[in-house]
Design an enzyme around this catalytic site. Structure first.
Site, short mmCIF file in Angstrom:
data_model
loop_
_atom_site.label_atom_id
_atom_site.label_comp_id
_atom_site.label_asym_id
_atom_site.label_seq_id
_atom_site.Cartn_x
_atom_site.Cartn_y
_atom_site.Cartn_z
N THR A 36 0.81 -1.22 0.00
CA THR A 36 0.00 0.00 0.00
C THR A 36 0.84 1.27 0.00
O THR A 36 1.96 1.29 0.53
CB THR A 36 -0.90 0.01 1.25
OG1 THR A 36 -1.39 1.33 1.48
CG2 THR A 36 -0.15 -0.41 2.52
N LYS A 38 1.71 -3.60 7.30
CA LYS A 38 1.90 -3.86 5.86
C LYS A 38 3.38 -3.84 5.48
O LYS A 38 3.82 -4.53 4.57
CB LYS A 38 1.11 -2.83 5.04
CG LYS A 38 -0.39 -3.09 5.01
CD LYS A 38 -0.71 -4.33 4.16
CE LYS A 38 -2.18 -4.60 4.04
NZ LYS A 38 -2.49 -5.74 3.17
N TYR A 51 -1.52 0.11 10.96
CA TYR A 51 -1.83 -0.55 9.69
C TYR A 51 -0.61 -0.54 8.77
O TYR A 51 -0.21 -1.56 8.21
CB TYR A 51 -3.01 0.16 9.01
CG TYR A 51 -3.21 -0.25 7.57
CD1 TYR A 51 -3.87 -1.43 7.25
CD2 TYR A 51 -2.70 0.53 6.53
CE1 TYR A 51 -4.02 -1.83 5.92
CE2 TYR A 51 -2.84 0.14 5.20
CZ TYR A 51 -3.50 -1.03 4.91
OH TYR A 51 -3.64 -1.41 3.60
N GLU A 74 0.29 3.56 1.88
CA GLU A 74 0.43 3.95 3.30
C GLU A 74 1.85 3.70 3.80
O GLU A 74 2.27 4.29 4.80
CB GLU A 74 -0.56 3.16 4.16
CG GLU A 74 -2.00 3.61 4.01
CD GLU A 74 -2.25 5.01 4.57
OE1 GLU A 74 -2.04 5.21 5.76
OE2 GLU A 74 -2.63 5.89 3.80
N1 GDD Z 1 -12.46 6.98 6.56
C1 GDD Z 1 -12.56 8.31 6.66
N2 GDD Z 1 -13.72 8.86 7.17
N3 GDD Z 1 -11.52 9.07 6.26
C2 GDD Z 1 -11.65 10.41 6.33
C3 GDD Z 1 -12.81 11.03 6.83
C4 GDD Z 1 -13.88 10.20 7.27
O1 GDD Z 1 -14.92 10.69 7.71
N4 GDD Z 1 -12.64 12.37 6.75
C5 GDD Z 1 -11.43 12.59 6.23
N5 GDD Z 1 -10.82 11.41 5.98
C6 GDD Z 1 -9.47 11.22 5.41
C7 GDD Z 1 -8.56 10.30 6.20
O2 GDD Z 1 -7.96 11.00 7.29
C8 GDD Z 1 -7.57 9.90 5.11
O3 GDD Z 1 -6.55 10.86 4.97
C9 GDD Z 1 -8.40 9.93 3.82
O4 GDD Z 1 -9.62 10.59 4.16
C10 GDD Z 1 -8.71 8.56 3.23
O5 GDD Z 1 -9.17 7.71 4.26
P1 GDD Z 1 -9.78 6.27 3.93
O6 GDD Z 1 -10.81 6.39 2.88
O7 GDD Z 1 -10.18 5.66 5.23
O8 GDD Z 1 -8.59 5.48 3.24
P2 GDD Z 1 -7.03 5.39 3.60
O9 GDD Z 1 -6.28 6.28 2.66
O10 GDD Z 1 -6.81 5.59 5.04
O11 GDD Z 1 -6.68 3.87 3.27
C11 GDD Z 1 -7.17 3.19 2.11
O12 GDD Z 1 -6.23 3.24 1.06
C12 GDD Z 1 -4.95 2.63 1.34
C13 GDD Z 1 -4.06 2.81 0.12
O13 GDD Z 1 -4.51 2.04 -0.95
C14 GDD Z 1 -7.43 1.73 2.55
O14 GDD Z 1 -8.02 1.05 1.48
C15 GDD Z 1 -6.12 1.06 2.91
O15 GDD Z 1 -6.38 -0.32 3.21
C16 GDD Z 1 -5.16 1.16 1.72
O16 GDD Z 1 -3.93 0.57 2.04
#
Ligand code: GDD
Length: 339
Positions: free
Chosen positions: A126, A154, A150, A128
């Protein structure tokens, strides 16, 4: 050809199983038993597709289960997608995140080593891993800087794969995939939260969408393109690590603006930080911020340099940001209208 997918009931499992079936594969999936016997995104597959998938009930934290499975099935390809994949949750439940993401990956690697050494394995790494990126854009040589339990889990998974690949001459590839979303994305992820919230507003809801950090910068692509990339990695001559993303980055706020744009609403913003609100032209509050949704640490400023995947695998993302947002919002509108 036979393929085994761990995490088949997630978003990527949904697209990957369809891709592999369309290519004539015999598709097997590992599914964890839960009390309600729900099958996640598999339930969204057309019945004729779903019925072709051979399910094995078990848990990736159970090494015996995995080695017996590999011993009996000996799949040519194994896509290890199963994980605790929600970054925010990993801060509250680091132990279970490590158990599943590190222990589970170690079990998959050991099962291949002991029972099915010809199996080609894909590991879901990822963006991340870059956490607080030390350079922009990020490619396979960018140093890792994980910023969540997380991401740490990974990183351990990725290095386990690299170590087994080198030590035991196994075909194991790491995908370093940037955010990839879709109409079957889980509701806890920000893109789906926004697309369903916007669809509800379109259908008359008065509820604002409540979000955390609006400034986070991510590289968002369409999951269907990325599973094609996973498959290409396992068809390549050698096992290796590959970055996949779109090369385009946007803030969460831009995602919100684009999503409201799909239903013809032009948002304006007022206030700062946790007091910031998104308003309609008529002054109605459509977006609010809640401090509780911020993470203890943010990982962002992501932009993928996927030139290695393009040059070596011929991989290219087809759907870019604007189209992705449209797909998700329009799908959520349809879903609400169908209810
Ligand atoms: N979930 C969430 N909910 N995120 C929020 C919110 C909210 O209300 N508001 C703002 N965010 C911001 C988070 O702080 C983060 O920076 C961004 O939105 C994306 O959050 P997520 O959609 O939860 O995804 P992620 O980037 O943390 O992780 C996803 O992508 C990674 C890279 O492919 C997941 O799918 C991971 O498993 C994956 O590794």
């Amino acid at each position: 050809m036979k393929a085994l997918i761990t995490g088949i009931s997630g978003q990527d499992g949904y697209f990957l199983s369809q891709l592999l079936l369309s290519k004539g594969y015999e598709v097997h999936g590992v599914l964890r038993r839960n009390s309600s016997m729900t099958h996640g995104t598999m339930e969204l597959l057309p019945p004729d597709v779903r019925s072709q998938i051979i399910i094995h009930h078990g848990d990736i934290t159970d090494e015996n289960f995995l080695s017996n499975l590999l011993q009996s099935e000996k799949p040519e390809e194994l896509y290890h997608l199963a994980a605790q994949s929600f970054v925010g949750y990993s801060f509250e439940n680091s132990q279970s995140t490590y158990d599943v993401n590190i222990g589970g990956t170690l079990n998959v690697c050991n099962a291949i080593r002991s029972s099915s050494t010809d199996t080609r394995m894909y590991f879901a790494g990822t963006s991340e891993l870059f956490g607080k990126p030390l350079e922009t854009p990020q490619n396979e040589n960018t140093p890792f800087f994980p910023r969540s339990p997380y991401a740490i889990s990974k990183l351990a998974g990725l290095w386990t794969v690299r170590t087994y690949r080198d030590a035991y001459k196994l075909f194991m590839s790491n995908g370093i995939l940037f955010n990839h979303e879709s109409e079957v994305r889980g509701p806890e992820f920000v893109t789906r939260k926004i697309s369903t919230g916007v669809a509800r507003v379109h259908q008359g809801s008065q509820q604002p969408i409540i979000l955390g950090n609006l400034s986070a910068v991510k590289d968002w692509g369409y999951a269907k393109d990325y599973v094609e990339g996973m498959w290409k990695m396992l068809q390549y001559d050698i096992s290796d690590d590959f970055v996949m993303g779109t090369g385009e980055s946007h803030t969460v706020k831009e995602f919100v603006e684009e999503a409201f744009g799909v239903i013809g609403i032009r948002l304006t913003w007022k206030g700062q930080g946790v007091n910031e609100v998104g308003l309609s032209e008529g002054g109605r509050v459509l977006v609010k911020v809640n401090r509780d949704l911020y993470r203890p640490l943010e990982a962002d400023n992501f932009t993928a340099d996927y030139s290695k995947a393009r040059e070596k695998l011929g991989w290219e993302p087809k759907v870019k940001f604007k189209e992705l947002v449209r797909i998700m919002v329009e799908n959520d509108i349809k879903l609400i209208q169908r209810k």
